[in-house]
Scaffold this motif. Structure first.
Motif, short mmCIF file in Angstrom:
data_model
loop_
_atom_site.label_atom_id
_atom_site.label_comp_id
_atom_site.label_asym_id
_atom_site.label_seq_id
_atom_site.Cartn_x
_atom_site.Cartn_y
_atom_site.Cartn_z
N SER A 80 -14.00 17.32 -2.69
CA SER A 80 -13.00 17.18 -1.48
C SER A 80 -12.38 18.35 -1.26
O SER A 80 -11.93 18.93 -0.32
CB SER A 80 -11.78 16.17 -1.81
N LEU A 110 -5.96 4.59 -1.01
CA LEU A 110 -6.11 4.01 0.20
C LEU A 110 -7.38 3.31 0.31
O LEU A 110 -7.66 1.82 0.74
CB LEU A 110 -6.02 4.57 1.52
N VAL A 111 -8.64 3.90 -0.09
CA VAL A 111 -10.12 3.29 -0.03
C VAL A 111 -10.08 2.41 -1.13
O VAL A 111 -10.45 1.22 -1.17
CB VAL A 111 -11.00 4.36 -0.32
N THR A 112 -9.46 2.56 -2.32
CA THR A 112 -9.47 1.82 -3.54
C THR A 112 -8.86 0.31 -3.12
O THR A 112 -9.28 -0.83 -3.46
CB THR A 112 -9.34 2.29 -4.77
N LYS A 113 -7.60 0.57 -2.51
CA LYS A 113 -6.92 -0.63 -2.39
C LYS A 113 -7.33 -1.42 -1.25
O LYS A 113 -7.61 -2.71 -1.05
CB LYS A 113 -5.32 -0.40 -2.18
N THR A 157 0.92 -1.38 0.05
CA THR A 157 0.11 0.19 -0.03
C THR A 157 0.92 1.29 0.01
O THR A 157 0.41 2.27 -0.92
CB THR A 157 -0.94 -0.02 1.16
N TYR A 162 -10.16 -1.19 0.88
CA TYR A 162 -11.50 -1.41 1.04
C TYR A 162 -12.10 -2.23 -0.02
O TYR A 162 -12.61 -3.17 -0.02
CB TYR A 162 -12.31 -0.06 1.35
N VAL A 163 -11.98 -1.43 -1.35
CA VAL A 163 -12.77 -1.99 -2.62
C VAL A 163 -12.04 -3.29 -2.94
O VAL A 163 -12.83 -4.32 -3.02
CB VAL A 163 -12.82 -1.07 -3.64
N ILE A 200 -6.15 9.42 -0.11
CA ILE A 200 -7.22 8.84 0.46
C ILE A 200 -7.93 7.90 -0.82
O ILE A 200 -8.38 6.80 -0.25
CB ILE A 200 -8.15 9.80 0.98
N TYR A 201 -8.09 8.35 -1.91
CA TYR A 201 -8.72 7.35 -2.94
C TYR A 201 -7.84 6.18 -3.09
O TYR A 201 -8.11 5.22 -3.43
CB TYR A 201 -8.58 8.11 -4.17
N THR A 257 -6.43 14.02 -1.22
CA THR A 257 -7.59 13.30 -1.94
C THR A 257 -7.04 12.22 -2.72
O THR A 257 -7.52 10.96 -2.74
CB THR A 257 -8.37 14.25 -2.91
N THR A 302 -11.16 -5.86 0.85
CA THR A 302 -12.15 -6.17 1.64
C THR A 302 -13.32 -6.60 0.79
O THR A 302 -14.02 -7.63 1.29
CB THR A 302 -12.50 -4.83 2.61
#
Length: 351
Positions: free
Chosen positions: A291, A317-320, A179, A322-323, A314-315, A311, A326
């Motif tokens: 944002s 982190l969320v994409t890798k 990450t 969570y999407v 964060i994008y 932004t 997870t």
């Protein structure tokens, strides 16, 4: 559930609950860290050609820093006095244009209504620039810390990468390392794309302003190029002084100025940047705009300046996390393409 397990889960819950509050209270530190990371990325970008010819990392970064300093001093020496005069002319003309526009609006009921909603008609462009200068001066110490910290990060990126990795349990360190590599790759690609876009907009706006017949075209181009660092919002901010300057000439010049700025930014947004972003990092425009506005409203003008790289981070982190990891969705993660370049750089540094 045992007492130890309950305590462990309680600590995790409290930590997660307090994280937003800590970020809110220490957001100035977040901005300094963001600035330091961007400086480190810029140093690595400039040092990259020298690393290709097998110069040691420290020497390549020193040459990169020296080149950046020489370029800045050269630009200031070649264009400083002339550009300073142009900026002064823009300020004086913008103030005259504002007065002219205010007088015109005061001649109608609708105009008076508009003025009453723009800070009761007391808006002043010179005062706005003065306030902005005072804000930037108050962050001078933070900027100095970001520059020094960025240099340290650029010299020993692995040291800080490993330090962050050690904060995670052993079973998560592989994912954490990956990450961090994605984040570094995304910020590297975003910086390259943004520098290209700033140069393109600055040059084209300068040429368009000269073609329209605006005075101080070079300064207007410089304002547009620098403002482009803040996507979407920057283009609007850069248009305001150009429009006020055009108002002091005639209404046809104002119309041509608006058309020129509109066409340049339409070409940039729908033709030029999509070509650049095929090899760089693309964040959904609506997400980026919301944002920037949200961070600016919450934390002020400095947060607006650094909202785009925040932004992007964060994008990623969320994409890798969570999407992809997870929800197990097969999606492309921004910065993934830059991981190979980072791996090659680390291998060359080891050699």
């Amino acid at each position: 559930m045992s007492t130890a397990e309950f305590s462990h889960r309680a600590i995790i819950f409290i930590t997660l609950a307090l994280t937003p509050l800590v970020v809110w209270l220490l957001f100035d530190v977040v901005l300094m860290v963001t600035g330091a990371v961007l400086i480190a990325v810029l140093l690595h970008l400039v040092a990259w050609p020298f690393r290709k010819i097998r110069l040691p990392r420290a020497l390549a970064l020193a040459v990169a820093g020296f080149l950046i300093l020489i370029v800045l001093l050269g630009v200031f020496y070649l264009f400083g006095s002339g550009m300073g005069n142009e900026f002064q002319e823009i300020m004086s003309r913008a103030e005259a244009g504002q007065k002219q526009l205010t007088q015109m609006l005061q001649g109608s009921t609708f105009g008076k209504t508009v003025l009453s909603h723009v800070q009761q008609g007391t808006f002043s462009l010179p005062d706005l620039f003065a306030r902005a200068f005072r804000i930037s001066a108050s962050f001078l110490a933070g900027a100095a810390i970001a520059i020094v910290a960025g240099a340290f990060i650029a010299v020993e990126p692995e040291l800080y990468r490993q330090g962050l990795s050690l904060l995670f349990p052993q079973r998560y360190r592989g994912s954490a390392d990956e990450t961090l590599d994605y984040l570094a790759g995304a910020l590297r690609l975003w910086t390259i794309g943004q520098l290209i876009d700033m140069a393109f907009v600055g040059v084209t706006i300068g040429v368009a302003s000269w073609f329209v017949g605006l005075p101080s075209a070079y300064a207007l181009g410089a304002i547009a190029g620098v403002a482009q660092f803040v996507p979407y919002i920057g283009s609007i901010v850069a248009f305001i002084p150009a429009a006020l300057v055009a108002t002091t000439i005639d209404w046809s010049t104002l119309a041509w100025t608006a058309i020129a700025y509109f066409l340049v930014h339409q070409f940039d947004g729908y033709v030029f940047m999509p070509i650049v972003q095929r090899r760089m990092v693309s964040v959904p425009p609506a997400l980026m705009l919301v944002s920037i506005v949200a961070l600016g409203e919450a934390f002020g003008i400095t947060a607006t300046i650094f909202a785009a790289p925040i932004t992007v981070s964060i994008y990623v982190l969320v994409t890798k996390l969570y999407v992809r990891e997870t929800l197990h969705e097969e999606v492309a993660v921004p910065g993934e393409a830059g991981v190979k370049a980072l791996a090659d750089e680390r291998s060359s540094a080891a050699d």
